[in-house]
Design a protein around this motif. Structure first.
Motif, PDB file in Angstrom:
ATOM      1  N   GLU A 135       0.992  -1.104   0.019  1.00 39.73           N
ATOM      2  CA  GLU A 135       0.056   0.095  -0.153  1.00 39.73           C
ATOM      3  C   GLU A 135       0.807   1.191   0.041  1.00 39.73           C
ATOM      4  OE1 GLU A 135      -3.282   0.088  -0.353  1.00 39.73           O
ATOM      5  OE2 GLU A 135      -3.011  -1.984  -0.782  1.00 39.73           O
ATOM      6  N   ARG A 136       1.942   1.102   0.818  1.00 37.30           N
ATOM      7  CA  ARG A 136       2.880   2.509   0.898  1.00 37.30           C
ATOM      8  C   ARG A 136       3.337   2.842  -0.484  1.00 37.30           C
ATOM      9  NH1 ARG A 136       5.252   0.852   5.146  1.00 37.30           N
ATOM     10  NH2 ARG A 136       6.787  -0.296   3.860  1.00 37.30           N
ATOM     11  N   LEU A 137       4.069   1.562  -0.995  1.00 41.95           N
ATOM     12  CA  LEU A 137       4.598   1.703  -2.429  1.00 41.95           C
ATOM     13  C   LEU A 137       3.747   2.252  -3.540  1.00 41.95           C
ATOM     14  CD1 LEU A 137       7.335   1.165  -3.766  1.00 41.95           C
ATOM     15  CD2 LEU A 137       6.219  -0.895  -4.587  1.00 41.95           C
ATOM     16  N   MET A 138       2.294   1.932  -3.359  1.00 41.64           N
ATOM     17  CA  MET A 138       1.518   2.146  -4.503  1.00 41.64           C
ATOM     18  C   MET A 138       1.144   3.671  -4.305  1.00 41.64           C
ATOM     19  SD  MET A 138      -1.028  -1.090  -4.851  1.00 41.64           S
ATOM     20  CE  MET A 138      -1.833  -0.825  -6.276  1.00 41.64           C
ATOM     21  N   SER A 139       1.006   4.240  -3.036  1.00 47.40           N
ATOM     22  CA  SER A 139       0.355   5.555  -2.780  1.00 47.40           C
ATOM     23  C   SER A 139       1.785   6.400  -2.816  1.00 47.40           C
ATOM     24  CB  SER A 139      -0.269   5.641  -1.287  1.00 47.40           C
ATOM     25  OG  SER A 139      -0.170   6.853  -0.741  1.00 47.40           O
ATOM     26  N   ARG A 140       2.794   6.269  -2.220  1.00 46.89           N
ATOM     27  CA  ARG A 140       3.801   7.175  -2.279  1.00 46.89           C
ATOM     28  C   ARG A 140       4.457   7.292  -3.607  1.00 46.89           C
ATOM     29  NH1 ARG A 140       4.488  10.979   0.019  1.00 46.89           N
ATOM     30  NH2 ARG A 140       6.713  10.853   0.356  1.00 46.89           N
ATOM     31  N   VAL A 141       4.574   6.230  -4.387  1.00 42.56           N
ATOM     32  CA  VAL A 141       5.270   6.416  -5.925  1.00 42.56           C
ATOM     33  C   VAL A 141       4.463   7.235  -6.584  1.00 42.56           C
ATOM     34  CG1 VAL A 141       5.962   5.089  -7.849  1.00 42.56           C
ATOM     35  CG2 VAL A 141       6.744   4.317  -5.648  1.00 42.56           C
ATOM     36  N   ARG A 142       3.118   7.115  -6.465  1.00 38.80           N
ATOM     37  CA  ARG A 142       2.126   7.723  -7.441  1.00 38.80           C
ATOM     38  C   ARG A 142       2.229   9.388  -6.900  1.00 38.80           C
ATOM     39  NH1 ARG A 142      -2.497   5.308  -6.432  1.00 38.80           N
ATOM     40  NH2 ARG A 142      -2.668   6.508  -4.538  1.00 38.80           N
TER      41      ARG A 142
END
Length: 84
Positions: free
Chosen positions: A52-59
């Motif tokens: 979840e962190r990866l999906m949100s922060r990279v975007r």
């Protein structure tokens, strides 16, 4: 990939920097994440939160939508006992 590695590694329940591979097509990415979890941390929870962190922060940081993150737990690392 460097941003994804930094974002994914921002968790003290991980024993080492995660292994990240990604493929990007236009403004969409798919990522494979290999993590080493400090046991006895809740492995499923650590993996889900990393995803979840990866999906949100990279975007947020790049404008690239991460549509798929495959998380592999590559190792469980026992927590060191104090006093040994």
């Amino acid at each position: 990939m460097k941003i994804a590695t930094e974002v994914a590694g921002a968790d003290d329940r991980l024993a080492e920097q995660p292994q990240v591979t990604a493929s990007v097509s236009g403004a969409v990415a798919a990522v494979r994440l290999g993590i080493a979890v400090r046991y006895p941390a809740p492995v499923r929870q650590v993996a889900a939160e990393a995803r979840e962190r990866l999906m949100s922060r990279v975007r947020d940081l790049t404008g690239i939508a991460v549509e798929n993150v495959d998380v592999d737990v590559v190792r469980l690392v026992p927590k060191r006992r104090s006093g040994l």
